[in-house]
Write a protein that holds these residues in place. Structure first.
Motif, PDB file in Angstrom:
ATOM      1  N   PHE A 126      48.690  68.827  23.129  1.00 53.71           N
ATOM      2  CA  PHE A 126      49.257  67.481  23.230  1.00 53.71           C
ATOM      3  C   PHE A 126      50.537  67.463  24.064  1.00 53.71           C
ATOM      4  O   PHE A 126      50.764  66.525  24.834  1.00 53.71           O
ATOM      5  CB  PHE A 126      49.502  66.895  21.841  1.00 53.71           C
ATOM      6  CG  PHE A 126      48.263  66.369  21.197  1.00 53.71           C
ATOM      7  CD1 PHE A 126      47.693  65.178  21.617  1.00 53.71           C
ATOM      8  CD2 PHE A 126      47.633  67.075  20.184  1.00 53.71           C
ATOM      9  CE1 PHE A 126      46.524  64.692  21.044  1.00 53.71           C
ATOM     10  CE2 PHE A 126      46.463  66.604  19.604  1.00 53.71           C
ATOM     11  CZ  PHE A 126      45.906  65.407  20.034  1.00 53.71           C
ATOM     12  N   THR A 127      51.372  68.491  23.923  1.00 55.78           N
ATOM     13  CA  THR A 127      52.596  68.545  24.728  1.00 55.78           C
ATOM     14  C   THR A 127      52.255  68.567  26.214  1.00 55.78           C
ATOM     15  O   THR A 127      52.825  67.815  27.018  1.00 55.78           O
ATOM     16  CB  THR A 127      53.423  69.791  24.362  1.00 55.78           C
ATOM     17  OG1 THR A 127      53.772  69.743  22.980  1.00 55.78           O
ATOM     18  CG2 THR A 127      54.701  69.852  25.189  1.00 55.78           C
ATOM     19  N   THR A 128      51.304  69.419  26.571  1.00 54.32           N
ATOM     20  CA  THR A 128      50.885  69.521  27.980  1.00 54.32           C
ATOM     21  C   THR A 128      50.174  68.262  28.431  1.00 54.32           C
ATOM     22  O   THR A 128      50.418  67.755  29.530  1.00 54.32           O
ATOM     23  CB  THR A 128      49.963  70.735  28.168  1.00 54.32           C
ATOM     24  OG1 THR A 128      50.658  71.925  27.769  1.00 54.32           O
ATOM     25  CG2 THR A 128      49.532  70.871  29.623  1.00 54.32           C
ATOM     26  N   ARG A 129      49.314  67.728  27.573  1.00 61.50           N
ATOM     27  CA  ARG A 129      48.545  66.534  27.946  1.00 61.50           C
ATOM     28  C   ARG A 129      49.453  65.353  28.229  1.00 61.50           C
ATOM     29  O   ARG A 129      49.281  64.643  29.224  1.00 61.50           O
ATOM     30  CB  ARG A 129      47.569  66.181  26.824  1.00 61.50           C
ATOM     31  CG  ARG A 129      46.640  65.004  27.154  1.00 61.50           C
ATOM     32  CD  ARG A 129      45.743  64.682  25.980  1.00 61.50           C
ATOM     33  NE  ARG A 129      44.713  63.733  26.349  1.00 61.50           N
ATOM     34  CZ  ARG A 129      44.875  62.411  26.331  1.00 61.50           C
ATOM     35  NH1 ARG A 129      46.051  61.886  25.978  1.00 61.50           N
ATOM     36  NH2 ARG A 129      43.885  61.607  26.669  1.00 61.50           N
ATOM     37  N   ASN A 132      51.360  65.839  31.517  1.00 54.94           N
ATOM     38  CA  ASN A 132      50.478  65.623  32.667  1.00 54.94           C
ATOM     39  C   ASN A 132      50.109  64.157  32.816  1.00 54.94           C
ATOM     40  O   ASN A 132      50.020  63.634  33.937  1.00 54.94           O
ATOM     41  CB  ASN A 132      49.205  66.464  32.520  1.00 54.94           C
ATOM     42  CG  ASN A 132      49.461  67.950  32.657  1.00 54.94           C
ATOM     43  OD1 ASN A 132      50.487  68.367  33.209  1.00 54.94           O
ATOM     44  ND2 ASN A 132      48.543  68.766  32.166  1.00 54.94           N
ATOM     45  N   LEU A 133      49.901  63.489  31.676  1.00 58.14           N
ATOM     46  CA  LEU A 133      49.504  62.086  31.725  1.00 58.14           C
ATOM     47  C   LEU A 133      50.647  61.198  32.219  1.00 58.14           C
ATOM     48  O   LEU A 133      50.416  60.254  32.985  1.00 58.14           O
ATOM     49  CB  LEU A 133      49.048  61.643  30.334  1.00 58.14           C
ATOM     50  CG  LEU A 133      48.040  60.492  30.254  1.00 58.14           C
ATOM     51  CD1 LEU A 133      46.812  60.782  31.102  1.00 58.14           C
ATOM     52  CD2 LEU A 133      47.629  60.264  28.800  1.00 58.14           C
ATOM     53  N   PRO A 160      55.202  56.161  30.392  1.00 57.03           N
ATOM     54  CA  PRO A 160      55.173  56.466  28.957  1.00 57.03           C
ATOM     55  C   PRO A 160      54.876  55.246  28.092  1.00 57.03           C
ATOM     56  O   PRO A 160      54.293  55.373  27.014  1.00 57.03           O
ATOM     57  CB  PRO A 160      56.581  57.026  28.676  1.00 57.03           C
ATOM     58  CG  PRO A 160      57.423  56.574  29.820  1.00 57.03           C
ATOM     59  CD  PRO A 160      56.512  56.463  30.985  1.00 57.03           C
ATOM     60  N   LEU A 161      55.238  54.061  28.560  1.00 57.21           N
ATOM     61  CA  LEU A 161      54.901  52.840  27.815  1.00 57.21           C
ATOM     62  C   LEU A 161      53.391  52.613  27.810  1.00 57.21           C
ATOM     63  O   LEU A 161      52.812  52.205  26.794  1.00 57.21           O
ATOM     64  CB  LEU A 161      55.603  51.632  28.436  1.00 57.21           C
ATOM     65  CG  LEU A 161      57.130  51.630  28.412  1.00 57.21           C
ATOM     66  CD1 LEU A 161      57.666  50.383  29.110  1.00 57.21           C
ATOM     67  CD2 LEU A 161      57.648  51.715  26.991  1.00 57.21           C
ATOM     68  N   LEU A 162      52.765  52.885  28.937  1.00 56.04           N
ATOM     69  CA  LEU A 162      51.316  52.725  29.044  1.00 56.04           C
ATOM     70  C   LEU A 162      50.604  53.637  28.051  1.00 56.04           C
ATOM     71  O   LEU A 162      49.676  53.221  27.340  1.00 56.04           O
ATOM     72  CB  LEU A 162      50.882  53.055  30.473  1.00 56.04           C
ATOM     73  CG  LEU A 162      49.531  52.555  30.972  1.00 56.04           C
ATOM     74  CD1 LEU A 162      49.456  51.040  30.944  1.00 56.04           C
ATOM     75  CD2 LEU A 162      49.284  53.074  32.385  1.00 56.04           C
ATOM     76  N   ILE A 163      51.071  54.876  27.967  1.00 57.43           N
ATOM     77  CA  ILE A 163      50.477  55.838  27.034  1.00 57.43           C
ATOM     78  C   ILE A 163      50.730  55.411  25.593  1.00 57.43           C
ATOM     79  O   ILE A 163      49.838  55.466  24.739  1.00 57.43           O
ATOM     80  CB  ILE A 163      51.052  57.245  27.278  1.00 57.43           C
ATOM     81  CG1 ILE A 163      50.732  57.715  28.693  1.00 57.43           C
ATOM     82  CG2 ILE A 163      50.505  58.236  26.256  1.00 57.43           C
ATOM     83  CD1 ILE A 163      51.512  58.942  29.119  1.00 57.43           C
TER      84      ILE A 163
END
Length: 201
Positions: A126-129, A132-133, A160-163
């Motif tokens: 999750f940290t990497t995902r 990357n996202l 980051p808001l989109l995620i």
């Protein structure tokens, strides 16, 4: 052992690993996150439970593998080598997720559990995902809107808001699927950050 034999064994192991992931995905789709067990996956793929553990050391490792495969399969389904991701592609993935609540449950549960300690099997994924996202979404938004979105945000601030909206909507939808239209709500948010301007269909 010859190089050819080693290559054949590696290909066989990769094929078996993919078969286990597909079986796990199907079991999750049928039974949900909590009711998915290593035994059920092993039975589905024609292995013993120790046989599955040979490829995935724990249930958590298997579920992380499912999420990694989900991301790969989504990319392959919605993008080709000649296309780049757009907000329309992201909307399609959000809509597709409404058809697979078990996988969304798995993602949401593991994401929450991964924050509980550095040693959790899902933490690195999750940290990497997310890193990357954030980078990928910022690049996607810059390609669509330039250095500033119509709503005034930079791509880096909007990513980051989109995620967060995607993941937050998933939780609300899982809890109240009849009250929360995840796809429509995501489109509403996209309209907010883009000022209603969708230059790319």
């Amino acid at each position: 052992m010859t190089a050819r034999q080693q290559g054949g064994r590696a290909a066989h192991a990769e094929a078996r690993r993919e078969a286990i992931l597909e079986a796990a995905m199907n079991v999750i789709a049928e039974r949900g996150y909590r009711a998915t067990s290593l035994a059920a996956v092993a039975e589905r793929v024609g292995l013993t439970q120790p046989g599955v553990l040979h490829y995935f050391p724990s249930k958590e490792h298997l579920l992380v593998g499912v999420l990694e495969a989900r991301d790969r399969w989504d990319t392959a389904a919605f993008l080709t080598e000649s296309t780049s991701a757009t907000l329309s592609h992201v909307e399609q993935i959000v809509e597709f997720n409404t058809e697979r609540p078990g996988v969304v449950q798995t993602f949401t549960a593991l994401a929450g559990e991964s924050t509980t300690g550095d040693n959790h099997p899902a933490r690195e994924f999750f940290t990497t995902r997310y890193a990357n996202l954030r980078a990928a979404f910022a690049a996607m938004l810059r390609a669509e809107y330039g250095d500033e979105l119509p709503g005034g945000l930079t791509p880096e601030r909007a990513a980051p808001l989109l995620i967060a909206v995607m993941d937050g909507l998933q939780i609300q939808w899982l809890l109240s699927p009849d009250e929360v239209d995840m796809t429509a709500a995501f489109r509403d948010f996209v309209a907010l950050i883009s000022g209603g301007d969708r230059s790319t269909p």
